[in-house]
Design an enzyme around this catalytic site. Structure first.
Site, PDB file in Angstrom:
ATOM      1  N   TRP A 102    -126.482 -13.649 -62.373  1.00 60.08           N
ATOM      2  CA  TRP A 102    -126.955 -12.730 -61.397  1.00 60.08           C
ATOM      3  C   TRP A 102    -126.060 -11.276 -61.307  1.00 60.08           C
ATOM      4  O   TRP A 102    -126.666 -10.342 -60.725  1.00 60.08           O
ATOM      5  CB  TRP A 102    -126.049 -13.721 -59.924  1.00 60.08           C
ATOM      6  CG  TRP A 102    -126.922 -14.661 -59.949  1.00 60.08           C
ATOM      7  CD1 TRP A 102    -126.499 -16.121 -59.745  1.00 60.08           C
ATOM      8  CD2 TRP A 102    -128.536 -14.912 -59.419  1.00 60.08           C
ATOM      9  NE1 TRP A 102    -127.501 -17.090 -59.383  1.00 60.08           N
ATOM     10  CE2 TRP A 102    -128.640 -16.236 -59.064  1.00 60.08           C
ATOM     11  CE3 TRP A 102    -129.311 -14.121 -59.053  1.00 60.08           C
ATOM     12  CZ2 TRP A 102    -130.014 -16.859 -58.863  1.00 60.08           C
ATOM     13  CZ3 TRP A 102    -130.776 -14.403 -58.752  1.00 60.08           C
ATOM     14  CH2 TRP A 102    -131.068 -15.682 -58.431  1.00 60.08           C
ATOM     15  N   ASP A 172    -120.953  -9.740 -54.249  1.00 61.24           N
ATOM     16  CA  ASP A 172    -121.902 -10.774 -54.109  1.00 61.24           C
ATOM     17  C   ASP A 172    -121.293 -11.963 -53.834  1.00 61.24           C
ATOM     18  O   ASP A 172    -120.809 -12.502 -54.919  1.00 61.24           O
ATOM     19  CB  ASP A 172    -122.905 -10.877 -55.246  1.00 61.24           C
ATOM     20  CG  ASP A 172    -124.104 -11.817 -55.130  1.00 61.24           C
ATOM     21  OD1 ASP A 172    -124.133 -12.563 -54.154  1.00 61.24           O
ATOM     22  OD2 ASP A 172    -124.970 -12.075 -56.107  1.00 61.24           O
ATOM     23  N   LYS A 196    -126.889 -21.276 -49.606  1.00 60.47           N
ATOM     24  CA  LYS A 196    -125.951 -22.077 -50.469  1.00 60.47           C
ATOM     25  C   LYS A 196    -124.850 -22.484 -49.545  1.00 60.47           C
ATOM     26  O   LYS A 196    -124.791 -23.753 -49.509  1.00 60.47           O
ATOM     27  CB  LYS A 196    -125.368 -21.334 -51.744  1.00 60.47           C
ATOM     28  CG  LYS A 196    -126.616 -21.199 -52.637  1.00 60.47           C
ATOM     29  CD  LYS A 196    -126.423 -20.075 -53.648  1.00 60.47           C
ATOM     30  CE  LYS A 196    -127.807 -19.724 -54.600  1.00 60.47           C
ATOM     31  NZ  LYS A 196    -127.759 -18.444 -54.906  1.00 60.47           N
TER      32      LYS A 196
END
Ligand SMILES: *Cc1c(COP(=O)(O)O)cnc(C)c1O
Length: 361
Positions: A102, A172, A196
């Site tokens: 990511w 993030d 999530k």
């Protein structure tokens, strides 16, 4: 309905009380005879949901008043380009810490928009650790530093964050948001897709320090501008109303459980069960992450060979476990241990791992 043990990496488990409450009230919200997703986003009833969710998040996450909370769309992935669009000027450099797939994607999107720099990376060690990082070696004219607090695919997590210097820090937190308390003084912006740890897909949480917001680019198309979204209280255009509603319920559920501190305690307890099973297996299970960088949210491990892994995953599937396969890019196994995963399910998984090992050792 048979019980499944949901260890999906995302979208993932949602607290059962949240799903029950949504079932009870979503289709007739507060005697309105309307479902949440049928209501105008300009109506007082929806505003109650919208600002209620924001206030509850501020409350449980102890978000200081000097931060703005935004509900955006486009997933965490759109933030990969909204961050540089808003904060990276032509004569500046953005500094990225590479800790997994990511962060690579975040860097790639930024590099299409401006100058980028890699501050530290653990790529050479297959992203097994969080690389030593401090903010004293930043290039001149650094616009911001970008971190990924939890690496969903490789299973590592920053145990603590470096102390902030004079450059904005943007993180993030898609896979560990709301799972532990945040040292707000060291961070200027946090973003996370909700699916999530904070609800369902469709809404992206962005928490941003107002002094950073003031510096954002004003020349952008409004829908890509943090300033515009902040000015409109995240109602510039139609927000993902049902997703915001679910995030509000998740925040309420966290408060009822005892808050984010309690989420952190549970995460440690649950993760320790699986890591102990791995560590006591004499190499039958081998963890991917170095012990000092282990994630409490995503636990990644391998078995001796791919056949045995396949057998493990197949038997697990038959026993009712969902989502234990590793990310398609790395293989192996992954246990996603988000807030909503009950302790009981983790115990059952631990016992399943031990029994499987005794059978196949
Ligand atoms: C899942 C994930 C993303 C991508 O989220 P989308 O909402 O699908 O764009 C980004 N970063 C991290 C750390 C993730 O776990």
């Amino acid at each position: 309905m048979t019980t499944v043990y949901n260890f999906n990496a995302g979208p993932s488990s949602i607290p059962a009380p949240v799903l029950r409450k949504a079932k009870e009230e979503m289709f007739n919200f507060e005697q309105s005879s309307m479902a949440v997703m049928e209501m105008s986003h300009r109506s007082p009833l929806y505003e109650k949901i919208h600002f209620g969710a924001m206030n509850k998040l501020r409350d449980i996450y102890e978000i200081p008043e000097e931060y703005e909370i935004l509900f955006l769309q486009g997933g965490a992935s759109l933030q990969f380009s909204m961050v540089p669009l808003n904060f990276l000027d032509k004569n500046q450099t953005a500094s990225y810490v590479l800790t997994g797939s990511w962060s690579e994607k975040a860097l790639k999107e930024a590099s299409a928009l401006g100058n980028v720099h890699t501050l530290s990376s653990s790529k050479d060690s297959q992203y097994r650790c969080i690389p030593p990082t401090d903010y004293s070696d930043l290039p001149e004219n650094t616009a911001y530093v970008h971190l990924t607090s939890n690496n969903t695919i490789f299973g590592t997590q920053w145990p603590t964050f470096p102390k902030k210097k004079n450059v904005p820090v943007i993180v993030d937190m898609s896979s560990d948001v709301l799972s532990r308390n945040i040292p707000w003084e060291d961070l200027d912006m946090v973003y996370a897709g909700a699916q999530k740890n904070a609800g369902m897909s469709g809404v992206t949480l962005v928490i941003i320090r107002k002094t950073l917001l003031e510096k954002a680019n004003t020349q952008l198309p409004p829908s890509l501008s943090y300033k515009q979204h902040a000015k409109s209280d995240s109602l510039y255009n139609t927000p993902p109303t049902a997703a915001v509603y679910i995030t509000g319920l998740v925040a309420e559920w966290i408060a009822e459980c005892g808050g984010v501190t309690e989420m952190a305690r549970r995460a440690e307890e649950k993760a320790a069960m699986i890591y102990n099973a791995i560590d006591k297996s004499n190499g039958f299970f081998t963890g991917h992450a170095d012990a000092s960088s282990r994630s409490l949210m995503n636990i990644t491990f391998r078995l001796e060979n791919e056949e045995l892994e396949k057998l493990f995953l197949n038997e697990a599937k038959e026993a009712g476990f969902v989502g234990l396969n590793g990310h398609r890019s790395v293989g192996g196994c992954r246990v996603s241990n988000y807030n909503a995963v009950p302790l009981k399910h983790v115990e059952i998984l631990r016992d399943f791992m031990v029994t499987f090992m005794e059978k196949h050792i």
